[in-house]
Design a protein around this motif. Structure first.
Motif, PDB file in Angstrom:
ATOM      1  N   VAL A   1     -21.264 -57.441  31.190  1.00  0.00           N
ATOM      2  CA  VAL A   1     -22.067 -56.215  31.260  1.00  0.00           C
ATOM      3  C   VAL A   1     -22.902 -56.216  32.543  1.00  0.00           C
ATOM      4  O   VAL A   1     -23.592 -57.190  32.844  1.00  0.00           O
ATOM      5  N   TYR A   2     -22.819 -55.126  33.291  1.00  0.00           N
ATOM      6  CA  TYR A   2     -23.633 -54.963  34.491  1.00  0.00           C
ATOM      7  C   TYR A   2     -23.768 -53.473  34.792  1.00  0.00           C
ATOM      8  O   TYR A   2     -22.974 -52.667  34.301  1.00  0.00           O
ATOM      9  N   HIS A   3     -24.765 -53.105  35.578  1.00  0.00           N
ATOM     10  CA  HIS A   3     -24.919 -51.690  35.934  1.00  0.00           C
ATOM     11  C   HIS A   3     -24.403 -51.453  37.349  1.00  0.00           C
ATOM     12  O   HIS A   3     -24.080 -52.395  38.087  1.00  0.00           O
ATOM     13  N   GLU A   4     -24.314 -50.199  37.719  1.00  0.00           N
ATOM     14  CA  GLU A   4     -23.647 -49.820  38.968  1.00  0.00           C
ATOM     15  C   GLU A   4     -24.333 -50.360  40.212  1.00  0.00           C
ATOM     16  O   GLU A   4     -23.720 -50.426  41.275  1.00  0.00           O
ATOM     17  N   GLY A   5     -25.584 -50.758  40.113  1.00  0.00           N
ATOM     18  CA  GLY A   5     -26.270 -51.320  41.269  1.00  0.00           C
ATOM     19  C   GLY A   5     -25.828 -52.740  41.576  1.00  0.00           C
ATOM     20  O   GLY A   5     -26.006 -53.233  42.691  1.00  0.00           O
ATOM     21  N   VAL A   6     -25.252 -53.429  40.581  1.00  0.00           N
ATOM     22  CA  VAL A   6     -24.826 -54.821  40.747  1.00  0.00           C
ATOM     23  C   VAL A   6     -23.434 -54.905  41.354  1.00  0.00           C
ATOM     24  O   VAL A   6     -23.178 -55.693  42.264  1.00  0.00           O
ATOM     25  N   ALA A   7     -22.490 -54.109  40.839  1.00  0.00           N
ATOM     26  CA  ALA A   7     -21.109 -54.151  41.329  1.00  0.00           C
ATOM     27  C   ALA A   7     -20.381 -52.885  40.920  1.00  0.00           C
ATOM     28  O   ALA A   7     -20.830 -52.150  40.034  1.00  0.00           O
ATOM     29  N   ARG A   8     -19.234 -52.658  41.553  1.00  0.00           N
ATOM     30  CA  ARG A   8     -18.408 -51.500  41.230  1.00  0.00           C
ATOM     31  C   ARG A   8     -17.293 -51.916  40.281  1.00  0.00           C
ATOM     32  O   ARG A   8     -17.278 -53.026  39.750  1.00  0.00           O
ATOM     33  N   LYS A   9     -16.325 -51.001  40.078  1.00  0.00           N
ATOM     34  CA  LYS A   9     -15.118 -51.328  39.336  1.00  0.00           C
ATOM     35  C   LYS A   9     -14.042 -51.756  40.329  1.00  0.00           C
ATOM     36  O   LYS A   9     -14.218 -51.661  41.525  1.00  0.00           O
ATOM     37  N   GLY A  10     -12.906 -52.213  39.820  1.00  0.00           N
ATOM     38  CA  GLY A  10     -11.794 -52.522  40.701  1.00  0.00           C
ATOM     39  C   GLY A  10     -11.246 -53.913  40.512  1.00  0.00           C
ATOM     40  O   GLY A  10     -11.765 -54.718  39.734  1.00  0.00           O
TER      41      GLY A  10
ATOM     42  N   ASP B   1     -21.878 -61.531  28.176  1.00  0.00           N
ATOM     43  CA  ASP B   1     -22.070 -62.326  29.386  1.00  0.00           C
ATOM     44  C   ASP B   1     -22.620 -61.419  30.479  1.00  0.00           C
ATOM     45  O   ASP B   1     -21.869 -60.697  31.135  1.00  0.00           O
ATOM     46  N   PRO B   2     -23.936 -61.410  30.686  1.00  0.00           N
ATOM     47  CA  PRO B   2     -24.511 -60.562  31.741  1.00  0.00           C
ATOM     48  C   PRO B   2     -23.983 -60.985  33.108  1.00  0.00           C
ATOM     49  O   PRO B   2     -23.931 -62.171  33.426  1.00  0.00           O
ATOM     50  N   SER B   3     -23.578 -60.002  33.901  1.00  0.00           N
ATOM     51  CA  SER B   3     -23.027 -60.299  35.227  1.00  0.00           C
ATOM     52  C   SER B   3     -24.091 -60.057  36.289  1.00  0.00           C
ATOM     53  O   SER B   3     -24.850 -59.089  36.217  1.00  0.00           O
ATOM     54  N   ALA B   4     -24.120 -60.945  37.274  1.00  0.00           N
ATOM     55  CA  ALA B   4     -25.067 -60.836  38.380  1.00  0.00           C
ATOM     56  C   ALA B   4     -24.294 -60.742  39.690  1.00  0.00           C
ATOM     57  O   ALA B   4     -23.084 -60.982  39.740  1.00  0.00           O
ATOM     58  N   GLU B   5     -24.989 -60.414  40.753  1.00  0.00           N
ATOM     59  CA  GLU B   5     -24.349 -60.208  42.051  1.00  0.00           C
ATOM     60  C   GLU B   5     -23.506 -61.406  42.507  1.00  0.00           C
ATOM     61  O   GLU B   5     -22.402 -61.224  43.036  1.00  0.00           O
ATOM     62  N   PRO B   6     -23.960 -62.664  42.314  1.00  0.00           N
ATOM     63  CA  PRO B   6     -23.152 -63.809  42.778  1.00  0.00           C
ATOM     64  C   PRO B   6     -21.831 -63.987  42.026  1.00  0.00           C
ATOM     65  O   PRO B   6     -20.981 -64.781  42.457  1.00  0.00           O
ATOM     66  N   ASP B   7     -21.635 -63.272  40.919  1.00  0.00           N
ATOM     67  CA  ASP B   7     -20.395 -63.407  40.146  1.00  0.00           C
ATOM     68  C   ASP B   7     -19.204 -62.740  40.812  1.00  0.00           C
ATOM     69  O   ASP B   7     -18.047 -63.023  40.459  1.00  0.00           O
ATOM     70  N   PHE B   8     -19.451 -61.842  41.766  1.00  0.00           N
ATOM     71  CA  PHE B   8     -18.375 -61.003  42.301  1.00  0.00           C
ATOM     72  C   PHE B   8     -17.977 -61.431  43.710  1.00  0.00           C
ATOM     73  O   PHE B   8     -18.800 -61.425  44.627  1.00  0.00           O
ATOM     74  N   ASN B   9     -16.693 -61.774  43.842  1.00  0.00           N
ATOM     75  CA  ASN B   9     -16.165 -62.243  45.129  1.00  0.00           C
ATOM     76  C   ASN B   9     -15.007 -61.368  45.595  1.00  0.00           C
ATOM     77  O   ASN B   9     -14.344 -60.716  44.784  1.00  0.00           O
ATOM     78  N   ASP B  10     -14.761 -61.404  46.886  1.00  0.00           N
ATOM     79  CA  ASP B  10     -13.692 -60.610  47.493  1.00  0.00           C
ATOM     80  C   ASP B  10     -12.367 -61.378  47.388  1.00  0.00           C
ATOM     81  O   ASP B  10     -11.873 -61.937  48.377  1.00  0.00           O
ATOM     82  N   TRP B  11     -11.792 -61.381  46.195  1.00  0.00           N
ATOM     83  CA  TRP B  11     -10.531 -62.077  45.968  1.00  0.00           C
ATOM     84  C   TRP B  11      -9.378 -61.406  46.720  1.00  0.00           C
ATOM     85  O   TRP B  11      -8.418 -62.067  47.115  1.00  0.00           O
ATOM     86  N   ASP B  12      -9.454 -60.127  46.908  1.00  0.00           N
ATOM     87  CA  ASP B  12      -8.392 -59.411  47.612  1.00  0.00           C
ATOM     88  C   ASP B  12      -8.197 -59.967  49.024  1.00  0.00           C
ATOM     89  O   ASP B  12      -7.087 -60.326  49.421  1.00  0.00           O
TER      90      ASP B  12
END
Length: 314
Positions: A19-28, A136-147
């Motif tokens: 769970v996170y809001h739009e300020g933390v990360a986008r979809k995709g 599981d609350p999601s934070a900014e460090p959870d999201f990486n540029d895997w692409d």
């Protein structure tokens, strides 16, 4: 998820809700890949010092998040880097995508439907009421540029994504044949033809430099997995948080904050936006209204011209 550990109960369906809001990360795809990796590591399914057995992940057919090149390259990565011996990514056919996640989603929202929710902490509390669901609350460090990271090593599944629904990589086959390839199937029927995708990006069959910010790490075909894992420290970057939409910032403070109980008004989602943001939003609204007025005036002129032309013809 059936890899969830239970101390005194047999395995059963279980949902991990990020769970996170739009300020933390986008979809995709980057977000889905990041959260899959986070869950596998957090539940100790992925281990750096041990090869796992078989991993099966079932997705719906959403191309924007699940059925795309980034996710399929992640499939290859999980096997080539030695995390699993066998990995299957199975995509349910459009129109037939109801699964355990859909059933458990109802349990996720049992209390959510009955409560007034004003902040993220309250939302997380209400969603985590079921024993079948782990929040599981999601934070900014959870999201990486895997692409971008996976694009360094793996070829694109050009024209092979839409028509196939089952993608499979086997470590023993990979090592035996000394090549990295993916099995592609349209279904699991016995008479279904299996096709193959050569996953190594062209130019990486032999030793070659790839970009590491000037450090020039070498890549060898027989040691790709080890080198790819080592490359994460220099090539896998965190995605910058997008921040809350500026229009929503103004709306949350101006329109919603006065309606929220006083004890919640100090939450960050209701924070007063910077004066520069307020002025920019106000100016944009004025411009938008002016443009709409111009469009309406143009439509009126066209209608008037058409009417005059019809009257002249009569």
């Amino acid at each position: 998820d059936h890899a969830h550990r239970y101390t005194d109960k047999p395995p059963r369906e279980h949902m991990f809700a990020h769970v996170y809001h739009e300020g933390v990360a986008r979809k995709g795809a980057n977000n889905v890949a990041s959260l899959i990796m986070k869950t596998l590591k957090k539940e100790n399914v992925i281990r750096e010092d041990e090869i796992g057995g078989e991993l099966v992940i079932v997705f719906d057919n959403c191309s924007g998040q699940n059925k795309n090149n980034t996710m399929l390259k992640l499939l290859v990565y999980l096997v080539e880097c030695g995390y699993f011996k066998d990995v299957w990514f199975v995509f349910l056919i459009v129109g037939h995508t109801k699964n355990a996640a859909d059933r458990l989603f109802n349990l996720l929202k049992i209390r959510y439907r009955q409560k007034n929710i004003y902040t993220m902490p309250v939302l997380l509390e209400q969603l985590g009421d079921s024993d079948f669901v782990t929040i599981d609350p999601s934070a900014e460090p959870d999201f990486n540029d895997w692409d971008s990271f996976l694009n360094n090593f793996y070829a694109t599944f050009s024209g092979k994504v839409k028509k196939n629904h089952i993608f499979h990589v086997n470590r023993d086959t990979m090592r035996k044949e000394n090549q990295v390839r993916v099995e592609l199937r349209e279904s699991n029927l016995d008479d279904d033809k299996i096709s193959y995708h050569q996953a190594i990006k062209q130019g990486f069959e032999t030793r070659k430099n790839y970009p590491t910010g000037g450090k020039g790490l070498k890549l060898a075909v027989n040691n790709r997995g080890t080198d790819i894992r080592a490359a994460r420290s220099t090539l896998l970057h965190q995605i910058e948080a997008p921040g809350m939409n500026v229009y929503k910032q103004v709306e949350m403070f101006k329109n919603y904050r006065p309606l929220v109980p006083p004890e919640f008004q100090g939450d960050s989602v209701y924070a007063e936006p910077d004066e520069m943001i307020v002025n920019a939003v106000k100016e944009e609204k004025v411009t938008r209204k002016r443009n709409m007025d111009d469009i309406k005036a143009t439509k009126r002129d066209l209608k008037r011209q058409l009417k005059n032309k019809l009257d002249t013809m009569v």
